[in-house]
Design a protein around this motif. Structure first.
Motif, PDB file in Angstrom:
ATOM      1  N   ILE A  96      29.067  31.882  78.813  1.00 22.13           N
ATOM      2  CA  ILE A  96      28.392  31.817  80.111  1.00 22.13           C
ATOM      3  C   ILE A  96      29.385  31.934  81.259  1.00 22.13           C
ATOM      4  N   ASN A  97      30.564  31.299  81.102  1.00 18.49           N
ATOM      5  CA  ASN A  97      31.577  31.301  82.167  1.00 18.49           C
ATOM      6  C   ASN A  97      32.479  32.529  82.147  1.00 18.49           C
ATOM      7  N   GLU A  98      32.289  33.392  81.163  1.00 15.50           N
ATOM      8  CA  GLU A  98      33.145  34.573  81.039  1.00 15.50           C
ATOM      9  C   GLU A  98      32.797  35.611  82.098  1.00 15.50           C
ATOM     10  N   ASN A  99      33.815  36.264  82.644  1.00 18.86           N
ATOM     11  CA  ASN A  99      33.575  37.334  83.610  1.00 18.86           C
ATOM     12  C   ASN A  99      33.043  38.568  82.886  1.00 18.86           C
ATOM     13  N   ALA A 100      31.916  39.051  83.331  1.00 20.80           N
ATOM     14  CA  ALA A 100      31.291  40.212  82.699  1.00 20.80           C
ATOM     15  C   ALA A 100      31.914  41.498  83.234  1.00 20.80           C
ATOM     16  N   GLU A 101      32.686  42.168  82.386  1.00 15.49           N
ATOM     17  CA  GLU A 101      33.390  43.387  82.800  1.00 15.49           C
ATOM     18  C   GLU A 101      32.879  44.647  82.115  1.00 15.49           C
ATOM     19  N   ASP A 102      32.064  44.471  81.098  1.00 17.31           N
ATOM     20  CA  ASP A 102      31.482  45.641  80.437  1.00 17.31           C
ATOM     21  C   ASP A 102      30.067  45.308  79.984  1.00 17.31           C
ATOM     22  N   LEU A 103      29.366  46.293  79.470  1.00 13.05           N
ATOM     23  CA  LEU A 103      27.956  46.148  79.112  1.00 13.05           C
ATOM     24  C   LEU A 103      27.763  45.138  77.982  1.00 13.05           C
ATOM     25  N   GLN A 104      28.667  45.171  77.012  1.00  9.40           N
ATOM     26  CA  GLN A 104      28.542  44.247  75.882  1.00  9.40           C
ATOM     27  C   GLN A 104      28.710  42.796  76.320  1.00  9.40           C
ATOM     28  N   THR A 105      29.673  42.525  77.224  1.00  4.43           N
ATOM     29  CA  THR A 105      29.887  41.171  77.724  1.00  4.43           C
ATOM     30  C   THR A 105      28.679  40.699  78.533  1.00  4.43           C
TER      31      THR A 105
ATOM     32  N   ASN B  22      24.680  23.455  72.929  1.00  2.00           N
ATOM     33  CA  ASN B  22      25.565  24.339  72.169  1.00  2.00           C
ATOM     34  C   ASN B  22      26.791  24.618  73.033  1.00  2.00           C
ATOM     35  N   THR B  23      27.822  23.808  72.855  1.00  2.00           N
ATOM     36  CA  THR B  23      28.999  23.897  73.730  1.00  2.00           C
ATOM     37  C   THR B  23      29.759  25.205  73.551  1.00  2.00           C
ATOM     38  N   GLU B  24      29.552  25.885  72.432  1.00  2.00           N
ATOM     39  CA  GLU B  24      30.260  27.144  72.220  1.00  2.00           C
ATOM     40  C   GLU B  24      29.717  28.258  73.122  1.00  2.00           C
ATOM     41  N   LEU B  25      28.528  28.025  73.687  1.00  2.00           N
ATOM     42  CA  LEU B  25      27.963  29.014  74.607  1.00  2.00           C
ATOM     43  C   LEU B  25      28.610  28.954  75.985  1.00  2.00           C
ATOM     44  N   GLU B  26      29.267  27.833  76.307  1.00  2.00           N
ATOM     45  CA  GLU B  26      29.844  27.668  77.643  1.00  2.00           C
ATOM     46  C   GLU B  26      30.879  28.750  77.947  1.00  2.00           C
ATOM     47  N   SER B  27      31.727  29.054  76.957  1.00  2.00           N
ATOM     48  CA  SER B  27      32.757  30.070  77.181  1.00  2.00           C
ATOM     49  C   SER B  27      32.133  31.430  77.465  1.00  2.00           C
TER      50      SER B  27
ATOM     51  N   HIS C   1      26.014  39.654  76.020  1.00  2.00           N
ATOM     52  CA  HIS C   1      26.311  38.361  75.411  1.00  2.00           C
ATOM     53  C   HIS C   1      26.106  37.216  76.400  1.00  2.00           C
ATOM     54  N   LYS C   2      26.527  37.436  77.638  1.00  2.00           N
ATOM     55  CA  LYS C   2      26.397  36.402  78.673  1.00  2.00           C
ATOM     56  C   LYS C   2      24.916  36.107  78.958  1.00  2.00           C
ATOM     57  N   THR C   3      24.106  37.137  79.012  1.00  2.00           N
ATOM     58  CA  THR C   3      22.675  36.975  79.274  1.00  2.00           C
ATOM     59  C   THR C   3      21.995  36.200  78.160  1.00  2.00           C
ATOM     60  N   ILE C   4      22.318  36.543  76.902  1.00  2.00           N
ATOM     61  CA  ILE C   4      21.720  35.842  75.766  1.00  2.00           C
ATOM     62  C   ILE C   4      22.141  34.376  75.761  1.00  2.00           C
ATOM     63  N   ALA C   5      23.415  34.115  76.058  1.00  2.00           N
ATOM     64  CA  ALA C   5      23.910  32.739  76.078  1.00  2.00           C
ATOM     65  C   ALA C   5      23.198  31.922  77.157  1.00  2.00           C
ATOM     66  N   GLU C   6      23.003  32.514  78.338  1.00  2.00           N
ATOM     67  CA  GLU C   6      22.309  31.810  79.414  1.00  2.00           C
ATOM     68  C   GLU C   6      20.853  31.548  79.048  1.00  2.00           C
ATOM     69  N   LYS C   7      20.244  32.468  78.304  1.00  2.00           N
ATOM     70  CA  LYS C   7      18.855  32.279  77.869  1.00  2.00           C
ATOM     71  C   LYS C   7      18.749  31.084  76.921  1.00  2.00           C
ATOM     72  N   PHE C   8      19.690  30.967  75.974  1.00  2.00           N
ATOM     73  CA  PHE C   8      19.674  29.836  75.060  1.00  2.00           C
ATOM     74  C   PHE C   8      19.888  28.522  75.810  1.00  2.00           C
ATOM     75  N   ALA C   9      20.819  28.502  76.762  1.00  2.00           N
ATOM     76  CA  ALA C   9      21.084  27.291  77.538  1.00  2.00           C
ATOM     77  C   ALA C   9      19.859  26.900  78.366  1.00  2.00           C
ATOM     78  N   TYR C  10      19.167  27.902  78.918  1.00  2.00           N
ATOM     79  CA  TYR C  10      17.968  27.641  79.709  1.00  2.00           C
ATOM     80  C   TYR C  10      16.852  27.054  78.837  1.00  2.00           C
TER      81      TYR C  10
END
Length: 443
Positions: A381-390, A374-379, A393-402
């Motif tokens: 996963i690579n996004e800088n996490a600056e708040d709780l919501q990000t 799912n290439t749309e998850l790459e953005s 989202h980053k954690t869920i995306a990494e879980k799907f990729a894993y």
């Protein structure tokens, strides 16, 4: 009546009218402008009549032609040449409006050009279809104006032409050329070292520098009193089937193209390479039931048979029945074959439901399961996490990729080959795996 139907007011005419209207308004303060305005009205009427005479005195003032091929290549840029010939004896302004098929969702296609007396204008534009099927072109509209640009005359050409969009034959030819010219590495195709020899003996020949000394035939050498070697060739005519899942998992779009169309384009290119390697290529599509089956063959016309079968297939809205697929393969594909299965698994749980059937297929055949990142998850996963919501989202995306990587490990643990690939790299990775199997003597 025909003149009125094809007569259009040029944009510049409305500019003239606006200027004259302003002059009439201002004439309340400057009476001299009233006379000038009426003079301009008279002059504009004269130009209007002259323009009409110049444009309509020649019955066929121009000739235009849109050159369409019999078919377009899906997901590729397809050129459309247009030629316009000026039959007037003066320079004209031409505005071209082509009525493109609704699939392109483009309603503002327009080109403007000046053409010299009795001159020719050659023009080319490209279209990129992202769906297979029939594409209907409307009129090729050409609006012609003189130097005065008061009115335009419309010409219509080539109404309602149809072009069929087929799987990407441009991609197929590209990989065929690279394979035949040994330049596959330019597109990421690996050079794979051949391990040993296949068992198919071809001939005994004279030894030349560079031949493998392990293939020396000592009996023939003794008879001829010179070194002779055995020559082997790849085993040919191995059946290879591309199996495409038509279930709802293949409807997911990436870069305007569905996963199904990526699989179709890869199947056509891969089947062409397999046929060039003298293997037999076949096709099978399924969802709840088997939709299409093309028996493996290496006839010269077989690639066209596969192409026609791929042209009409579409995704379904149901889950696919892998149990039915196993039963059909057991009944229809008796000889051990290489099976390339294009499908998609988003979760490890969805794979585990199908593992018993995949294992059963792999016992009789060399099975390769191809599914997609799912290439749309790459953005995400690579996004800088600056708040709780990000962070969430980053954690869920990494879980799907894993989980995708877990699916590959699960397949390998069951003795099944897996290819996890980005959609745009699908064709390269499938051909790589096929060449690897050929080099290792698996098929």
């Amino acid at each position: 009546m025909n003149i009125i139907r094809n007569l259009y007011i040029h944009e510049r005419f409305f500019i003239y009218i606006s200027i004259i209207s302003v002059m009439f308004l201002v004439s309340f303060w400057f009476p001299i402008l009233y006379v000038v305005a009426w003079f301009l009205v008279s002059f504009l009427v004269v130009l209007f009549l002259m323009d009409m005479y110049l444009l309509f005195k020649v019955k066929k003032g121009i000739h235009a032609r849109r050159i369409l091929t019999e078919k377009f290549s899906n997901s590729d840029k397809n050129p459309i040449p247009i030629t316009i010939k000026n039959n007037y004896k003066f320079k004209i302004e031409v505005k071209l409006i082509d009525e493109l098929p609704y699939q392109f969702q483009k309603r503002n296609f327009e080109q403007t050009m000046f053409i010299n007396p009795l001159g020719i204008w050659d023009f080319e534009y490209t279209v990129k279809p992202v769906e297979r099927g029939e594409y209907h072109f409307g009129n090729l509209n050409v609006y012609v104006s003189t130097f005065f640009r008061i009115i335009s005359r419309r010409y219509k050409f080539q109404e309602n032409e149809m072009v069929a969009v087929y799987p990407s034959y441009i991609q197929m030819k590209k990989y065929e050329f690279l394979a035949m010219s040994n330049r596959l590495t330019e597109f990421g195709l690996k050079k794979i070292r051949r391990i040993g020899h296949t068992l198919e003996f071809e001939q005994i020949k004279n030894y030349v520098a560079g031949d493998d000394v392990r293939t020396i035939n000592w009996k023939a050498t003794a008879k001829r009193s010179q070194l002779m070697v055995n020559q082997f060739q790849d085993e040919k005519s191995q059946p290879i089937y591309s199996i495409i899942d038509l279930g709802r998992v293949m409807k997911m779009p990436f870069n305007e193209l569905k996963l199904l169309d990526y699989a179709i384009n890869a199947t056509l290119a891969f089947s062409n390479i397999a046929l060039r390697k003298n293997d037999k290529a076949g096709l099978l599509t399924f969802a709840k039931k088997v939709d299409t089956i093309v028996a493996a063959s290496n006839k010269k016309t077989h690639l066209n048979t596969i192409n026609e079968a791929l042209y009409n297939i579409t995704t379904k809205y149901t889950d696919s029945d892998f149990g039915y697929l196993y039963a059909l393969i057991k009944r229809k594909i008796i000889q051990r074959s290489l099976l390339i299965l294009y499908t998609n698994f988003e979760h490890i749980s969805s794979l585990k439901r199908q593992i018993p059937f995949l294992k059963a297929i792999a016992k009789q055949h060399l099975l390769v399961v191809v599914f997609f990142e799912n290439t749309e998850l790459e953005s995400l996963i690579n996004e800088n996490a600056e708040d709780l919501q990000t962070i969430y989202h980053k954690t869920i995306a990494e879980k799907f990729a894993y989980e995708k990587r877990l699916i590959v490990k699960e397949l390998e643990s069951k003795g099944i080959y897996g290819i996890l690939t980005k959609p745009q790299n699908l064709t390269v990775n499938v051909i790589n795996k096929y060449l690897e199997f050929k080099a290792k003597g698996f098929i």
